[in-house]
Design a protein around this motif. Structure first.
Motif, short mmCIF file in Angstrom:
data_model
loop_
_atom_site.label_atom_id
_atom_site.label_comp_id
_atom_site.label_asym_id
_atom_site.label_seq_id
_atom_site.Cartn_x
_atom_site.Cartn_y
_atom_site.Cartn_z
N SER A 11 0.81 -1.22 0.00
CA SER A 11 0.00 0.00 0.00
C SER A 11 0.84 1.27 0.00
O SER A 11 1.90 1.32 0.63
CB SER A 11 -0.90 -0.01 1.23
OG SER A 11 -1.73 1.10 1.23
N LEU A 12 0.35 2.28 -0.72
CA LEU A 12 1.03 3.58 -0.74
C LEU A 12 0.09 4.69 -0.27
O LEU A 12 0.33 5.87 -0.51
CB LEU A 12 1.53 3.90 -2.15
CG LEU A 12 2.68 3.05 -2.69
CD1 LEU A 12 3.05 3.47 -4.10
CD2 LEU A 12 3.90 3.13 -1.80
N SER B 109 7.45 -10.53 -2.44
CA SER B 109 6.14 -10.15 -1.91
C SER B 109 5.25 -9.58 -3.02
O SER B 109 4.06 -9.89 -3.08
CB SER B 109 6.32 -9.12 -0.80
OG SER B 109 5.09 -8.75 -0.27
N ALA B 110 5.84 -8.78 -3.91
CA ALA B 110 5.06 -8.19 -5.00
C ALA B 110 4.71 -9.24 -6.05
O ALA B 110 3.55 -9.38 -6.44
CB ALA B 110 5.83 -7.05 -5.64
N ALA B 111 5.71 -10.01 -6.48
CA ALA B 111 5.49 -10.96 -7.58
C ALA B 111 4.60 -12.13 -7.17
O ALA B 111 3.86 -12.66 -7.99
CB ALA B 111 6.82 -11.48 -8.09
N ALA B 112 4.67 -12.52 -5.89
CA ALA B 112 3.82 -13.63 -5.43
C ALA B 112 2.49 -13.10 -4.90
O ALA B 112 1.72 -13.86 -4.31
CB ALA B 112 4.55 -14.43 -4.36
N ASN B 113 2.23 -11.81 -5.10
CA ASN B 113 0.99 -11.18 -4.64
C ASN B 113 0.74 -11.37 -3.15
O ASN B 113 -0.35 -11.74 -2.72
CB ASN B 113 -0.22 -11.71 -5.44
CG ASN B 113 -0.06 -11.54 -6.92
OD1 ASN B 113 -0.22 -12.48 -7.68
ND2 ASN B 113 0.29 -10.35 -7.36
N VAL B 114 1.79 -11.13 -2.35
CA VAL B 114 1.69 -11.35 -0.90
C VAL B 114 1.27 -10.05 -0.20
O VAL B 114 0.20 -9.96 0.39
CB VAL B 114 3.03 -11.85 -0.32
CG1 VAL B 114 2.88 -12.10 1.18
CG2 VAL B 114 3.45 -13.13 -1.02
N GLY B 115 2.17 -9.06 -0.22
CA GLY B 115 1.84 -7.79 0.42
C GLY B 115 2.56 -7.52 1.73
O GLY B 115 2.39 -6.46 2.31
N LEU B 116 3.35 -8.49 2.20
CA LEU B 116 4.18 -8.19 3.37
C LEU B 116 5.26 -7.21 2.92
O LEU B 116 5.76 -7.31 1.80
CB LEU B 116 4.84 -9.45 3.93
CG LEU B 116 3.98 -10.43 4.71
CD1 LEU B 116 4.80 -11.64 5.13
CD2 LEU B 116 3.37 -9.79 5.95
N SER B 117 5.62 -6.30 3.81
CA SER B 117 6.66 -5.34 3.43
C SER B 117 7.69 -5.23 4.53
O SER B 117 7.36 -5.32 5.70
CB SER B 117 6.02 -3.98 3.18
OG SER B 117 7.02 -3.00 2.97
N CYS B 118 8.94 -5.06 4.10
CA CYS B 118 9.98 -4.84 5.11
C CYS B 118 10.33 -3.36 5.14
O CYS B 118 11.33 -2.97 5.72
CB CYS B 118 11.19 -5.71 4.84
SG CYS B 118 12.00 -5.35 3.30
N GLY B 119 9.52 -2.54 4.52
CA GLY B 119 9.70 -1.09 4.61
C GLY B 119 10.11 -0.41 3.32
O GLY B 119 10.12 0.81 3.25
N ILE B 120 10.44 -1.19 2.28
CA ILE B 120 10.85 -0.55 1.01
C ILE B 120 9.66 0.16 0.37
O ILE B 120 9.78 1.29 -0.10
CB ILE B 120 11.45 -1.59 0.04
CG1 ILE B 120 12.78 -2.13 0.57
CG2 ILE B 120 11.64 -0.99 -1.35
CD1 ILE B 120 13.44 -3.18 -0.28
N THR B 121 8.50 -0.51 0.38
CA THR B 121 7.33 0.09 -0.27
C THR B 121 6.87 1.32 0.51
O THR B 121 6.37 1.21 1.63
CB THR B 121 6.18 -0.94 -0.35
OG1 THR B 121 6.64 -2.05 -1.11
CG2 THR B 121 4.94 -0.36 -1.01
N SER B 122 7.08 2.46 -0.09
CA SER B 122 6.63 3.71 0.52
C SER B 122 6.49 4.74 -0.59
O SER B 122 6.98 4.53 -1.71
CB SER B 122 7.64 4.21 1.55
OG SER B 122 8.79 4.68 0.90
#
Lengths: 500, 161
Positions: free
Chosen positions: A121-122, A448-461
């Motif tokens: 999510s952004l 997480s993105a390619a397997a359609n998971v959605g867990l994030s270690c903080g990169i997605t921002s």
């Protein structure tokens, strides 16, 4: 010789794309109803504008490309690929108009993440987002999880053989019922039945933990939709940690597991064949894989003494592991904690779980359990061949709804898709590393993105580079459609340029 | 006035107390999450807006407080939670609170949650209802699009005739 697509091909593609867009516009009426119920004027306007744009585009495409011809395989695949991209752009309009997204690309990222049931999510200031927009974020996974084409198949298309091509194009190759439209309707029936049950369970749990009744059922519906469809969105910024409740977490775990099971299992249970779940290669592989990956995560957490008690280790470790393995992405820890506290071994366990994913013909992503099971069986067969005398005939069978002989064609198909996923995980990690992120973090986010998971270690921002955002959008899209439709559209583009 | 004086005394006591280390400046949620090991078990000051629901659990309550970076769960007595009048959502801004409490990286009492157990709190800003005004630009755009749709509909009718 490569043939250039004809005008007729484009017309057929445009016509069916128009129908899917109209289906999408129909679903935007639901947030309008919610906005009116809660007295949210501007959010209602946001959706009204989006519906108008969608209907306008859909009608124009239908009128300009009017045809009564059916889809062939190539056209079906191209329609599906394009419909996900168009749905992303149209679905992003109300989100962008809400003012909670920095740029339109962020809103597109959020919509693609929702439709593909990823859950990255952004959104900014989620805690002040309107009910209508929040519902739309969660409705996205419910629509995309079942399949955008399924809406069209269920309500807009009647008795067309092209329907099956669109159904397959969305990464499903199992028909529950002989007719694909009946299959699509059955998928909706299952999903809506579970939606009612899940919303009630979460809503009641919410009231018991002190949430106001209206909020509780709203959260229940949202968490169910994003949980059952393995998306991992939540109405509040803390995700599932917001609720501070073991009961809520247990119900969510059950929903995540149910959502990641093959729709065929649900059908078998529906018709009373309960034994299938114990005999099927997919459910067995899923169980073994969960145990093995949890073992890795637990050792990693224990080695570093991340949690002071075994119960806390189990509660946090198991929740995150199930969330990763079912490719949901719900979190009861903060994203930064994965990096600052969890350590490399536990992260490795989570990455493995994410990469493997849930069951085929479900809303889960990743390589998927049937393929993993088939590859393991093939390895077992090869080992047997080595051990046994040369003249011995080795035959391997497995149970998946019925008894199936392990054929080379099946193994090759499973290995091709597995390889494609692994390459995509690696490529995404490479782009992440190019922008200076450490290997493990880049691999975690890419998987997480390619397997359609959605867990994030903080990169997605919102501050991550635009190229990385686009990379993750492509990964989510290709991962959800399981490559075939994406390869077809690439071929279609190539033929348009190079064909004769 | 009495309340503020009592709170100041508590803060001073906690800061100069020999058993625990306290941090006299308000810490951000990102700082707490990033350096959770360093602050684990320490008394911290944290402030932000109350968001979502105040979740009563018997004599205690869970309150989620967002400082603009992240929201942290704060465990407090129900008596303290009673001071909260507004919580943040689409239609309202929540009360802004400053609290003093013990920070836990992985709370033993709450299944490993990262949380703060509040000992005292002070309201540093009152919440309010946000009045929604109709956005003129959005209304205009919506009417223009409605006009375009009507035009297509009329053209279709003519084509059929």
């Amino acid at each position: 010789m490569i043939l250039k697509p004809r005008l007729e091909d484009l017309k057929i593609i445009g016509f069916y794309l128009g129908k899917i867009i109209l289906g999408l516009a129909l679903t935007m009426a639901i947030p309008i109803l919610i906005a009116l119920c809660f007295g949210e004027i501007n959010p209602a306007l946001d959706f009204f504008i989006s519906i108008e744009i969608s209907v306008l585009l859909g009608l124009l495409l239908i009128k300009i490309c009017q045809t009564d011809r059916d889809l062939n395989w190539m056209q079906g695949m191209v329609v599906i690929s394009l419909s996900w991209v168009v749905a992303m752009m149209l679905g992003a309009i109300p989100l962008y108009l809400s003012g909670h997204y920095k740029v339109f690309l962020d809103a597109c990222f959020e919509t693609m993440s929702g439709f593909t049931t990823t859950g990255l999510s952004l959104v900014q200031d989620l805690d002040h987002l309107s009910y209508a927009h929040n519902l739309w974020r969660h409705l996205g996974p419910f629509i995309g999880g079942q399949g955008i084409a399924i809406i069209a198949l269920s309500f807009l298309l009647k008795g067309t053989s092209g329907a099956f091509k669109m159904y397959v194009g969305e990464g499903r190759d199992e028909k529950l019922l002989p007719n694909v439209i009946n299959t699509a309707r059955f998928i909706w029936l299952i999903s809506i039945t579970y939606l009612i049950m899940g919303t009630l369970a979460l809503g009641i749990a919410g009231i018991c933990i002190g949430i106001k009744p209206i909020n509780s059922f709203f959260h229940g519906a949202c968490v169910f939709m994003a949980g059952f469809d393995t998306a991992g969105f939540a109405p509040q910024s803390q995700n599932i940690l917001y609720y501070h409740s073991l009961t809520f977490e247990i119900i969510t775990i059950v929903i995540m597991i149910v959502g990641s099971l093959n729709f065929n299992f649900h059908y078998q249970l529906w018709i009373g064949k309960r034994k299938e779940i114990f005999k099927n290669i997919e459910s067995r592989t899923f169980f073994i894989s969960i145990m093995l990956t949890f073992f890795i995560v637990a050792i990693g957490l224990n080695q570093l003494g991340v949690y002071p008690q075994a119960i806390a280790l189990f509660r946090k470790g198991f929740f995150q592991l199930i969330s990763a393995h079912t490719t949901t992405g719900y979190m009861t820890v903060y994203a930064q904690q994965f990096i600052t506290e969890w350590g490399n071994l536990a992260l490795f366990g989570l990455i493995c779980a994410m990469a493997l994913g849930g069951c085929i013909c479900s809303t889960a992503g990743g390589i998927k359990m049937l393929r993993v099971g088939v590859i393991c069986k093939a390895m077992k067969e090869d080992l047997k061949r080595i051990i046994m005398p040369e003249r011995a005939i080795v035959i391997e069978k497995f149970h998946h709804i019925k008894e199936i002989f392990l054929e080379d064609k099946l193994v090759r198909s499973a290995l091709t898709i597995t390889l494609a996923y692994i390459v995509m995980y690696g490529l995404g990690a490479l782009v992440g590393m190019f922008y200076g992120y450490p290997f493990l973090e880049a691999l975690f986010e890419s998987t997480s993105a390619a397997a359609n998971v959605g867990l994030s270690c903080g990169i997605t921002s919102t501050t991550m580079p635009a190229v990385l955002k686009v990379t993750y959008i492509i990964q989510m899209w290709a991962g959800r459609l399981e490559f075939m439709s994406v390869f077809t559209i690439l071929g279609f583009l190539f033929a348009s340029i190079e064909g004769k | 006035m009495k309340k503020n004086f009592a709170l100041t005394l508590i803060i001073l006591f906690l800061i100069f107390s020999p058993q625990t280390t306290a941090f006299s400046q308000s810490l951000s949620s990102s700082e707490l999450i990033k350096n959770a090991k360093q602050y684990d078990g320490k008394i911290v000051i944290y402030s932000g807006e109350v968001i979502g629901d105040v979740m009563l659990r018997g004599e205690f309550a869970w309150v989620n407080i967002n400082d603009g970076q992240n929201a942290l769960g704060v465990w407090m007595s129900a008596a303290l939670a009673k001071e909260i009048k507004f919580t943040g959502n689409y239609k309202s801004r929540g009360d802004r609170l400053e609290m003093v409490g013990v920070f836990h990286r992985a709370c033993l009492e709450h299944g490993g949650d990262l949380d703060i157990h509040a000992q005292s709190l002070r309201k540093i800003g009152n919440g309010r209802i946000v009045k929604e005004k109709l956005n003129f630009d959005k209304t205009s755009l919506s009417l223009i699009l409605l006009g375009a749709l009507s035009l297509i509909w009329i053209l279709t009718l003519f084509k059929h005739k």
